[in-house]
Design a protein around this motif. Structure first.
Motif, PDB file in Angstrom:
ATOM      1  N   ASN A  74       0.821  -1.215   0.000  1.00  0.00           N
ATOM      2  CA  ASN A  74       0.000   0.000   0.000  1.00  0.00           C
ATOM      3  C   ASN A  74       0.855   1.266   0.000  1.00  0.00           C
ATOM      4  OD1 ASN A  74      -2.305  -1.534  -0.064  1.00  0.00           O
ATOM      5  ND2 ASN A  74      -2.722  -1.341   2.139  1.00  0.00           N
ATOM      6  N   ALA A  75       2.017   1.206   0.581  1.00  0.00           N
ATOM      7  CA  ALA A  75       2.903   2.385   0.612  1.00  0.00           C
ATOM      8  C   ALA A  75       3.360   2.758  -0.792  1.00  0.00           C
ATOM      9  CB  ALA A  75       4.094   2.113   1.507  1.00  0.00           C
ATOM     10  N   LYS A  76       3.441   1.779  -1.675  1.00  0.00           N
ATOM     11  CA  LYS A  76       3.880   2.024  -3.050  1.00  0.00           C
ATOM     12  C   LYS A  76       2.712   2.021  -4.036  1.00  0.00           C
ATOM     13  CE  LYS A  76       8.507   0.113  -2.369  1.00  0.00           C
ATOM     14  NZ  LYS A  76       9.521  -0.865  -2.827  1.00  0.00           N
ATOM     15  N   SER A  77       1.489   1.841  -3.527  1.00  0.00           N
ATOM     16  CA  SER A  77       0.301   1.761  -4.393  1.00  0.00           C
ATOM     17  C   SER A  77       0.509   0.731  -5.486  1.00  0.00           C
ATOM     18  CB  SER A  77      -0.014   3.130  -5.014  1.00  0.00           C
ATOM     19  OG  SER A  77      -0.360   4.062  -4.010  1.00  0.00           O
ATOM     20  N   ALA A  78       1.015  -0.416  -5.086  1.00  0.00           N
ATOM     21  CA  ALA A  78       1.382  -1.436  -6.073  1.00  0.00           C
ATOM     22  C   ALA A  78       0.871  -2.816  -5.673  1.00  0.00           C
ATOM     23  CB  ALA A  78       2.893  -1.486  -6.255  1.00  0.00           C
ATOM     24  N   VAL A  79       0.574  -3.595  -6.689  1.00  0.00           N
ATOM     25  CA  VAL A  79       0.214  -4.995  -6.506  1.00  0.00           C
ATOM     26  C   VAL A  79       1.135  -5.812  -7.402  1.00  0.00           C
ATOM     27  CG1 VAL A  79      -1.602  -4.905  -8.258  1.00  0.00           C
ATOM     28  CG2 VAL A  79      -1.672  -6.681  -6.487  1.00  0.00           C
ATOM     29  N   TYR A  80       1.487  -6.995  -6.932  1.00  0.00           N
ATOM     30  CA  TYR A  80       2.462  -7.819  -7.632  1.00  0.00           C
ATOM     31  C   TYR A  80       1.898  -9.222  -7.881  1.00  0.00           C
ATOM     32  CZ  TYR A  80       5.334  -4.148  -5.603  1.00  0.00           C
ATOM     33  OH  TYR A  80       5.835  -2.930  -5.228  1.00  0.00           O
ATOM     34  N   LEU A  81       2.438  -9.862  -8.897  1.00  0.00           N
ATOM     35  CA  LEU A  81       2.123 -11.259  -9.152  1.00  0.00           C
ATOM     36  C   LEU A  81       3.432 -11.986  -9.419  1.00  0.00           C
ATOM     37  CD1 LEU A  81      -0.264 -13.260  -9.381  1.00  0.00           C
ATOM     38  CD2 LEU A  81      -0.102 -12.972 -11.865  1.00  0.00           C
ATOM     39  N   GLN A  82       3.860 -12.780  -8.444  1.00  0.00           N
ATOM     40  CA  GLN A  82       5.048 -13.600  -8.613  1.00  0.00           C
ATOM     41  C   GLN A  82       4.623 -14.911  -9.254  1.00  0.00           C
ATOM     42  OE1 GLN A  82       8.398 -12.993  -7.910  1.00  0.00           O
ATOM     43  NE2 GLN A  82       8.727 -14.952  -8.947  1.00  0.00           N
ATOM     44  N   MET A  83       5.189 -15.211 -10.406  1.00  0.00           N
ATOM     45  CA  MET A  83       4.805 -16.401 -11.166  1.00  0.00           C
ATOM     46  C   MET A  83       5.997 -17.340 -11.263  1.00  0.00           C
ATOM     47  SD  MET A  83       2.539 -14.622 -14.184  1.00  0.00           S
ATOM     48  CE  MET A  83       3.966 -13.873 -14.961  1.00  0.00           C
ATOM     49  N   ASN A  84       5.858 -18.523 -10.677  1.00  0.00           N
ATOM     50  CA  ASN A  84       6.915 -19.530 -10.694  1.00  0.00           C
ATOM     51  C   ASN A  84       6.455 -20.763 -11.471  1.00  0.00           C
ATOM     52  OD1 ASN A  84       8.459 -17.857  -8.999  1.00  0.00           O
ATOM     53  ND2 ASN A  84       7.587 -18.801  -7.156  1.00  0.00           N
ATOM     54  N   SER A  85       7.397 -21.588 -11.817  1.00  0.00           N
ATOM     55  CA  SER A  85       7.106 -22.843 -12.530  1.00  0.00           C
ATOM     56  C   SER A  85       6.196 -22.605 -13.725  1.00  0.00           C
ATOM     57  CB  SER A  85       6.457 -23.862 -11.572  1.00  0.00           C
ATOM     58  OG  SER A  85       7.305 -24.122 -10.481  1.00  0.00           O
ATOM     59  N   LEU A  86       6.544 -21.600 -14.498  1.00  0.00           N
ATOM     60  CA  LEU A  86       5.705 -21.236 -15.647  1.00  0.00           C
ATOM     61  C   LEU A  86       5.742 -22.323 -16.709  1.00  0.00           C
ATOM     62  CD1 LEU A  86       6.693 -17.493 -15.784  1.00  0.00           C
ATOM     63  CD2 LEU A  86       4.353 -18.343 -15.560  1.00  0.00           C
ATOM     64  N   ASN A  87       4.621 -22.479 -17.383  1.00  0.00           N
ATOM     65  CA  ASN A  87       4.524 -23.433 -18.491  1.00  0.00           C
ATOM     66  C   ASN A  87       3.860 -22.739 -19.683  1.00  0.00           C
ATOM     67  OD1 ASN A  87       1.541 -23.891 -18.327  1.00  0.00           O
ATOM     68  ND2 ASN A  87       2.113 -24.674 -16.290  1.00  0.00           N
ATOM     69  N   PRO A  88       3.968 -23.326 -20.862  1.00  0.00           N
ATOM     70  CA  PRO A  88       3.429 -22.648 -22.057  1.00  0.00           C
ATOM     71  C   PRO A  88       1.949 -22.289 -21.948  1.00  0.00           C
ATOM     72  CG  PRO A  88       4.902 -24.416 -22.705  1.00  0.00           C
ATOM     73  CD  PRO A  88       4.746 -24.526 -21.220  1.00  0.00           C
ATOM     74  N   GLU A  89       1.196 -23.026 -21.139  1.00  0.00           N
ATOM     75  CA  GLU A  89      -0.228 -22.718 -20.974  1.00  0.00           C
ATOM     76  C   GLU A  89      -0.453 -21.404 -20.218  1.00  0.00           C
ATOM     77  OE1 GLU A  89       0.387 -26.404 -22.396  1.00  0.00           O
ATOM     78  OE2 GLU A  89       1.061 -25.872 -20.346  1.00  0.00           O
ATOM     79  N   ASP A  90       0.590 -20.876 -19.619  1.00  0.00           N
ATOM     80  CA  ASP A  90       0.501 -19.578 -18.927  1.00  0.00           C
ATOM     81  C   ASP A  90       0.685 -18.404 -19.877  1.00  0.00           C
ATOM     82  OD1 ASP A  90       2.283 -21.153 -16.264  1.00  0.00           O
ATOM     83  OD2 ASP A  90       0.139 -20.668 -16.282  1.00  0.00           O
ATOM     84  N   THR A  91       1.009 -18.686 -21.127  1.00  0.00           N
ATOM     85  CA  THR A  91       1.182 -17.620 -22.110  1.00  0.00           C
ATOM     86  C   THR A  91      -0.124 -16.864 -22.299  1.00  0.00           C
ATOM     87  OG1 THR A  91       2.951 -18.774 -23.288  1.00  0.00           O
ATOM     88  CG2 THR A  91       1.702 -17.123 -24.523  1.00  0.00           C
ATOM     89  N   ALA A  92      -0.072 -15.551 -22.090  1.00  0.00           N
ATOM     90  CA  ALA A  92      -1.275 -14.723 -22.157  1.00  0.00           C
ATOM     91  C   ALA A  92      -0.892 -13.268 -21.961  1.00  0.00           C
ATOM     92  CB  ALA A  92      -2.281 -15.140 -21.080  1.00  0.00           C
TER      93      ALA A  92
END
Length: 124
Positions: A74-92
């Motif tokens: 909240n101090a940075k007004s930011a939201v994050y998405l850490q994505m691990n073990s990515l696979n081709p089906e995550d392409t988007a």
């Protein structure tokens, strides 16, 4: 006017990781539930993850559970998405989303604001 700007997308090999960031301006960030959606080529936009405005409630789509982690600063007004073990089906294209103040972000219909999207491509 609330604006959302994503960053962090790119090309990664299967098994790799990426961290998406979304910075929000024009509103009181701490009051908005936030989330990430994604849209693969030829498919509808789908829910990936959300975090409540208090940060105490987090939800994931079954397809990303255990691999993706959503967080907010909240101090940075930011939201994050850490994505691990990515696979081709995550392409988007990944979209940052904000719901109504003090509300919940649970699906496409509960989104009030969208970012412009950032491309994530996972090669096999």
């Amino acid at each position: 006017q609330v604006q959302l700007v994503e960053s962090g997308g790119g090309l990664v090999q299967a098994g790799g990781s990426l961290r998406l960031s979304c910075v929000v301006s024009g509103g009181t960030f701490s009051l908005y539930p936030m989330g990430w959606f994604r849209q693969a080529p030829g498919k509808e936009r789908e829910f990936a993850a959300s975090i409540s405005w208090r940060g105490g409630s987090i939800n994931y789509a079954d397809s990303v559970k255990g691999r993706f982690t959503i967080s907010r600063d909240n101090a940075k007004s930011a939201v994050y998405l850490q994505m691990n073990s990515l696979n081709p089906e995550d392409t988007a294209v990944y979209y940052c989303a904000a719901g109504a103040r003090f509300g919940a972000l649970v699906d496409y219909g509960s989104v009030n604001y969208w970012g412009q999207g950032t491309q994530v491509t996972v090669s096999s």
